[in-house]
Design an enzyme around this catalytic site. Structure first.
Site, PDB file in Angstrom:
ATOM      1  N   GLU A 175     -22.018 -69.112 -37.511  1.00  0.00           N
ATOM      2  CA  GLU A 175     -21.577 -69.730 -36.255  1.00  0.00           C
ATOM      3  C   GLU A 175     -20.056 -69.698 -36.122  1.00  0.00           C
ATOM      4  O   GLU A 175     -19.509 -69.360 -35.065  1.00  0.00           O
ATOM      5  CB  GLU A 175     -22.070 -71.184 -36.180  1.00  0.00           C
ATOM      6  CG  GLU A 175     -23.576 -71.325 -36.255  1.00  0.00           C
ATOM      7  CD  GLU A 175     -24.095 -71.541 -37.673  1.00  0.00           C
ATOM      8  OE1 GLU A 175     -25.056 -72.303 -37.835  1.00  0.00           O
ATOM      9  OE2 GLU A 175     -23.529 -70.945 -38.619  1.00  0.00           O
TER      10      GLU A 175
ATOM     11  N   CYS B  60     -20.990 -76.533 -39.441  1.00  0.00           N
ATOM     12  CA  CYS B  60     -21.129 -75.679 -38.267  1.00  0.00           C
ATOM     13  C   CYS B  60     -21.581 -76.477 -37.050  1.00  0.00           C
ATOM     14  O   CYS B  60     -21.229 -76.137 -35.918  1.00  0.00           O
ATOM     15  CB  CYS B  60     -22.118 -74.557 -38.559  1.00  0.00           C
ATOM     16  SG  CYS B  60     -21.512 -73.365 -39.761  1.00  0.00           S
TER      17      CYS B  60
ATOM     18  N   ALA C 147     -44.204 -42.760 -78.137  1.00  0.00           N
ATOM     19  CA  ALA C 147     -44.318 -43.460 -79.415  1.00  0.00           C
ATOM     20  C   ALA C 147     -42.967 -43.606 -80.113  1.00  0.00           C
ATOM     21  O   ALA C 147     -42.742 -44.582 -80.840  1.00  0.00           O
ATOM     22  CB  ALA C 147     -45.300 -42.727 -80.325  1.00  0.00           C
TER      23      ALA C 147
ATOM     24  N   TRP D 188     -37.111 -39.546 -68.376  1.00  0.00           N
ATOM     25  CA  TRP D 188     -37.468 -40.499 -67.317  1.00  0.00           C
ATOM     26  C   TRP D 188     -38.959 -40.381 -67.060  1.00  0.00           C
ATOM     27  O   TRP D 188     -39.492 -39.266 -67.000  1.00  0.00           O
ATOM     28  CB  TRP D 188     -36.693 -40.239 -66.022  1.00  0.00           C
ATOM     29  CG  TRP D 188     -35.222 -40.448 -66.140  1.00  0.00           C
ATOM     30  CD1 TRP D 188     -34.266 -39.491 -66.250  1.00  0.00           C
ATOM     31  CD2 TRP D 188     -34.528 -41.713 -66.150  1.00  0.00           C
ATOM     32  NE1 TRP D 188     -33.030 -40.060 -66.314  1.00  0.00           N
ATOM     33  CE2 TRP D 188     -33.163 -41.427 -66.253  1.00  0.00           C
ATOM     34  CE3 TRP D 188     -34.955 -43.030 -66.069  1.00  0.00           C
ATOM     35  CZ2 TRP D 188     -32.205 -42.439 -66.278  1.00  0.00           C
ATOM     36  CZ3 TRP D 188     -34.009 -44.026 -66.091  1.00  0.00           C
ATOM     37  CH2 TRP D 188     -32.650 -43.732 -66.197  1.00  0.00           C
TER      38      TRP D 188
ATOM     39  N   LEU E 136     -26.904 -51.890 -65.944  1.00  0.00           N
ATOM     40  CA  LEU E 136     -27.471 -52.938 -65.075  1.00  0.00           C
ATOM     41  C   LEU E 136     -26.720 -53.087 -63.758  1.00  0.00           C
ATOM     42  O   LEU E 136     -26.672 -54.166 -63.173  1.00  0.00           O
ATOM     43  CB  LEU E 136     -27.538 -54.294 -65.798  1.00  0.00           C
ATOM     44  CG  LEU E 136     -28.416 -54.336 -67.048  1.00  0.00           C
ATOM     45  CD1 LEU E 136     -28.546 -55.771 -67.551  1.00  0.00           C
ATOM     46  CD2 LEU E 136     -29.783 -53.732 -66.793  1.00  0.00           C
TER      47      LEU E 136
ATOM     48  N   LEU F 194     -39.908 -59.814 -72.731  1.00  0.00           N
ATOM     49  CA  LEU F 194     -39.283 -60.691 -71.739  1.00  0.00           C
ATOM     50  C   LEU F 194     -40.181 -60.864 -70.520  1.00  0.00           C
ATOM     51  O   LEU F 194     -40.469 -61.988 -70.091  1.00  0.00           O
ATOM     52  CB  LEU F 194     -37.931 -60.118 -71.320  1.00  0.00           C
ATOM     53  CG  LEU F 194     -37.209 -60.873 -70.202  1.00  0.00           C
ATOM     54  CD1 LEU F 194     -36.510 -62.099 -70.759  1.00  0.00           C
ATOM     55  CD2 LEU F 194     -36.209 -59.971 -69.487  1.00  0.00           C
TER      56      LEU F 194
ATOM     57  N   ALA G 239     -43.288 -62.927 -71.165  1.00  0.00           N
ATOM     58  CA  ALA G 239     -43.024 -64.356 -71.321  1.00  0.00           C
ATOM     59  C   ALA G 239     -42.972 -65.049 -69.964  1.00  0.00           C
ATOM     60  O   ALA G 239     -43.520 -66.152 -69.788  1.00  0.00           O
ATOM     61  CB  ALA G 239     -41.724 -64.570 -72.083  1.00  0.00           C
TER      62      ALA G 239
END
Length: 358
Positions: free
Chosen positions: A58, A91, A170, A176, A210, A278, A281
């Site tokens: 706004e 606002c 294995a 990829w 990441l 991870l 979990a």
């Protein structure tokens, strides 16, 4: 004085939603857009929120106009104007002081500290209309609304696997399994989350950056907070240390503690990238809101499964998911699924309104 028609207001709200989507996702603030209309329905100005510490939508729209020219206007906003002073002022007050005659918003603000702008506007004699395109607005800010209502970040779990559920050979090699198109989609989804999370095993073995990157390798404008979970130290020369945002290292394997640390860092959504310990979990704890599975048309076999033990001892205890979407990405297939009976954006919007009346 003429009043902008319902059709004009809905068109302005759709434009406001498009503007809202330009703002960063996954941070502490919702994505919000605003369109100011003259009494006869002309667009006077537009604005959107660009992130924490910047003017709200706004205020951004009002700043485009000379003083006094918003008098009698209709403000069309995707979220109820805020009613508190944080890094910026309320606002609702800015709209009152600008002389706006009517405010139309899609959703009531579920955040108690910011809520109440609609009532403040009404008390000042401003006409207030709420609920216009509420479902669309709820879908846009679904993760933020969920985080506010549930008190924890929205969690997306992602993995890429072969058709037989393997994420690596294995010997541990995995680059990829999926193709370029699927990996580009992953990076876009990384950028739409506030944090990206891996365990120390993945951090030490794969040395990931990441970051969220474009097809040419350049960084996307929005970058998630890199998060590593586990006790082991991350080396000083790890690629994570060069991330545009500071590394958050959570030395606690408890999913609730991890989410609390992510929320403390200012993120309202988390993108789980691995590894299987991870992700499993969080799944076992019932803390995953959405699952993204990138399936490659290949078979690998062996022990490297995408998911570890979930505590399912008998078939009646299986974790049912509802498939929300499927999408071909080159030769790969993306499956988007959510826990069975998970709430819709609209239900969370309704819940958010209810929390203010408790």
């Amino acid at each position: 004085m003429t009043i902008a028609t319902t059709t004009t207001v809905e068109s302005a709200m759709r434009r406001a939603l498009d503007l809202a989507a330009l703002g960063p996702a996954g941070g502490p603030n919702p994505q919000v857009g605003c369109v100011l209309l003259s009494p006869d329905g002309r667009v006077l100005a537009e604005g959107h929120h660009r992130g924490a510490g910047t003017p709200h939508a706004e205020a951004d729209a009002l700043a485009q106009l000379p003083p006094g020219t918003a008098a009698g206007a209709t403000a069309v906003v995707t979220l109820e104007p805020c009613n508190h002073t944080g890094r910026t002022g309320p606002c609702a007050v800015a709209l009152i002081e600008a002389g706006v005659a009517r405010v139309v918003f899609a959703l009531r603000d579920p955040y108690r500290l910011a809520a109440g702008g609609g009532d403040r506007l009404r008390d000042a004699g401003v006409e207030v209309v709420e609920g216009v395109l509420a479902d669309e607005a709820a879908a846009l800010n679904e993760r933020w609304i969920t985080a506010v209502v549930r008190g924890r970040p929205w969690v997306t779990a992602k993995w890429a696997s072969s058709l037989d559920g393997r994420i690596a050979a294995a010997d541990g090699t995995s680059r990829w399994i999926t193709g370029d198109t699927a990996r580009e989609d992953v990076h876009r989804r990384r950028a739409a989350h506030g944090a990206i999370v891996v365990g120390t095993g993945t951090a030490l073995t794969d040395d990931p950056s990441l970051t969220a990157r474009d097809a040419d390798g350049s960084l996307l404008p929005d970058q998630p907070i890199p998060v590593v979970v586990g006790a082991s130290d991350v080396p000083s020369d790890a690629r994570l240390r060069s991330h545009p945002r500071p590394l958050l290292h959570v030395r606690d394997h408890d999913p609730d503690a991890v989410l609390a640390a992510i929320a403390e860092a200012g993120a309202t959504s988390a993108f789980l990238e691995g590894g299987p310990t991870l992700v499993s979990a969080f799944l076992a704890a019932g803390l995953v809101d959405e699952v993204l599975v990138y399936l490659a048309p290949t078979l690998i076999g062996g022990p490297r499964l995408a998911i570890a033990d979930l505590g399912v001892a008998t078939i009646s205890a299986q974790r049912r998911l509802d498939v929300r979407a499927t999408r071909a990405l080159g030769s790969d297939l993306l499956i988007v699924a959510r826990p069975h009976h998970a709430g819709s954006p609209e239900s969370f919007a309704a819940a958010s309104a209810a929390t203010r009346e408790d």
